[in-house]
Design a protein around this motif. Structure first.
Motif, short mmCIF file in Angstrom:
data_model
loop_
_atom_site.label_atom_id
_atom_site.label_comp_id
_atom_site.label_asym_id
_atom_site.label_seq_id
_atom_site.Cartn_x
_atom_site.Cartn_y
_atom_site.Cartn_z
N LYS A 5 0.87 -1.25 -0.08
CA LYS A 5 0.07 -0.14 -0.20
C LYS A 5 0.75 1.37 0.02
O LYS A 5 0.68 2.15 -0.91
CB LYS A 5 -0.83 0.00 1.02
N PHE A 62 0.95 4.33 -3.37
CA PHE A 62 0.48 5.58 -3.08
C PHE A 62 1.78 6.38 -3.18
O PHE A 62 1.72 7.39 -3.75
CB PHE A 62 -0.25 5.92 -1.74
N TRP A 98 -6.31 6.22 -0.25
CA TRP A 98 -5.68 5.58 0.81
C TRP A 98 -6.44 5.31 1.97
O TRP A 98 -5.98 4.40 2.69
CB TRP A 98 -4.66 7.09 1.15
#
Length: 545
Positions: A168, A172, A272
């Motif tokens: 993750k 991002f 997010w």
């Protein structure tokens, strides 16, 4: 030993949680379609000729003949003009071109005062801004190659960063790199600055794609994972690709266009707080409580009841013990069998990539409207991905790959037989050629992962992916050959693709067979080497009896 899929099977395959992750991760890949092909419009080359400054003391008659004509097609030269001082002298004497002076015999010179660019299609591109034509035309393919060089560098580091810091965070972070440096790129003051930033954008682009691919593959269940890996990521990339000519049609200035293409990346910021970390990665890091918390949230979203204990201690210990044994890239050459598979894999990905990116980047050179042509080349990818998915579900891997590659290669080769005035037929054949190459490209991921054993599967796919990036770096120079002969890029790409369609038959078949776990279980390659290996195996078995 109960594996991760079994431990989380209570979630089901297509609950609310899986659908949310599937569509949001797929949507995050749309900007990759923008950035991956935007160079076609950012670096488009409009019609141009030498500038004849207004300060030149020329009559209207001499100004009209100041640009020489090319012998092959009679069009105005793009890189030469007649020497202005000579023309000014004749003009001052009142001589008439063609009557008093034979124009063709006048000495020529380069475009010392720059160029005049047509604004019929584009208000500005990086080519018109920094005069990337004639003696500087080598900068055009280099610009594209440097972007793909960034993609190559990004593919080197994205996997290691993702393993170290989490799927993750890297997803991002790389989206931020892609979006942030694209915005900075809008304010480039030189070609050198633009290309350096373009290289960095390329690094973020592939890292973002790979991180999203891995994250989705690890979060989703088995059946959802297959669809995500084939249709989800690919089709949403194609959607971004199809939207690119729409943006370019309405925005003809390269800086404004780049800014508009960058804006969708900002829309990914809210993701997010929605997309979770990979539970499998958290387990590998010993963060069991966090992994279980994500699974329980998923169960709540799917309205199912999670067991009291999701991951048992003895399962985790076994998982960690398997993680301790490491393999290196040398294992890809450990046996004769795996060595040949690796060599064939390198050639397969290299040639498919050259064909895919070569055909895509050559779109502006097709006859007709470049915006419509780009849309058609993007749209043809959707049915090709669907066909690839259906072939993977029902037919042999080798024959599916061979058939699609053969279709693409033959279509590209036959273009040279089409009469020059049948432009629509040529475009259709290019589209069919891309259909075949794109279908083979999407199947290569699945096929390669099935050929390599579990212990080195990631490295095997990684080597194929690296070869693909090398092919993308080379592909702009295939397009560059269009300046010498418009059919030459298609002849070369078609020939290579047809050759590869034959070589792919030497791969072992993997359809309907269990995935190999160890290097010794790697399926045999078709050919003399493996006949010898099988003969040796038979002798060893006989001796044991």
């Amino acid at each position: 030993m109960q594996d991760y899929d079994q431990a989380t099977s209570f979630l089901g395959e297509w609950g609310r949680f899986q659908l949310t992750v599937f569509f949001l991760l797929s949507a995050s890949i749309i900007p990759n379609g923008f950035n991956g092909m935007s160079v076609m419009f950012l670096a488009a080359i409009p019609e141009h000729r030498c500038l004849v400054p207004s300060t030149a003391n020329l009559s209207e008659a001499w100004r009209n003949v100041s640009i020489p004509r090319q012998l092959e097609d009679g069009a105005e030269s793009k890189c030469r003009r007649y020497k202005l001082d000579i023309l000014s002298n004749y003009s001052a004497q009142g001589l008439i071109p063609g009557l008093d002076v034979e124009v063709g015999g006048i000495e020529q010179e380069t475009c010392l005062d720059g160029w005049v660019y047509s604004k019929d299609l584009y208000q500005s591109t990086i080519v018109t801004e920094w005069d990337i034509v004639c003696e500087n035309d080598w900068k055009g393919p280099l610009t594209t190659s440097l972007f793909f060089a960034g993609v190559l560098l990004g593919s080197f580091i994205s996997g290691q960063l993702s393993d170290s810091f989490g799927r993750k965070k890297i997803l991002f972070a790389t989206m931020a790199v892609q979006t942030g440096f694209s915005i900075i790129q809008v304010f480039s003051t030189s070609w050198e600055m633009f290309t350096v930033l373009f290289l960095i954008v390329g690094m973020g682009q592939i890292s973002n794609y790979v991180a999203a691919f891995i994250l989705g593959s690890e979060i989703l269940g088995k059946s959802a994972r297959i669809i995500f890996s084939t249709l989800g990521t690919c089709i949403f990339f194609a959607i971004g690709y199809m939207l690119l000519p729409l943006f370019a049609y309405f925005i003809r200035d390269w800086r404004t266009l780049l800014l508009a293409l960058t804006f969708p990346g900002l829309l990914c910021i809210p993701l997010w707080w929605i997309i979770p970390e990979s539970p499998q990665w958290l387990i590998s890091q010993g963060r069991i409580e966090e992994a279980e918390a994500i699974i329980r949230q998923a169960a709540k979203a799917n309205r199912v009841t999670a067991p009291a204990v999701i991951f048992k201690t003895n399962q985790l210990e076994d998982f960690k013990s398997r993680q301790q044994k490491r393999h290196t890239f040398l294992d890809l050459m450990k046996t004769n069998n795996i060595r040949i598979i690796t060599i064939l894999t390198v050639f397969l990905w290299l040639i498919i990539s050259i064909g895919y990116f070569g055909v895509s980047l050559n779109t502006p050179n097709l006859h007709g409207d470049p915006f419509i042509n780009c849309f058609l080349m993007a749209a043809i990818e959707v049915p090709s991905y669907i066909i690839a998915w259906l072939l993977l579900r029902t037919l042999s891997r080798r024959y599916s790959m061979c058939g699609t590659l053969l279709l693409g290669g033959i279509m590209l080769l036959l273009i040279q037989l089409v009469p020059l005035d049948l432009h629509i037929l040529s475009t259709i054949m290019v589209m069919v050629g891309k259909f075949g190459v794109t279908a083979a490209f999407s199947m290569a991921y699945v096929y390669t992962s099935e050929l390599y054993p579990t212990v080195i599967r990631n490295m095997g796919v990684g080597v194929g992916s690296m070869s693909s990036r090398v092919g993308s770096v080379i592909s702009p120079y295939f397009v560059y050959l269009d300046a010498y002969n418009k059919l030459l890029p298609y002849i070369l790409m078609g020939s290579l693709t047809v050759i590869m369609s034959i070589l792919v038959l030497f791969f072992p078949e993997s359809y309907g067979k269990p995935l190999p776990e160890t290097i010794e279980q790697t399926p045999n390659v078709k050919g003399l080497c493996c006949r010898r290996q099988n003969k040796n195996d038979t002798i060893r078995k006989s001796s044991k009896l």
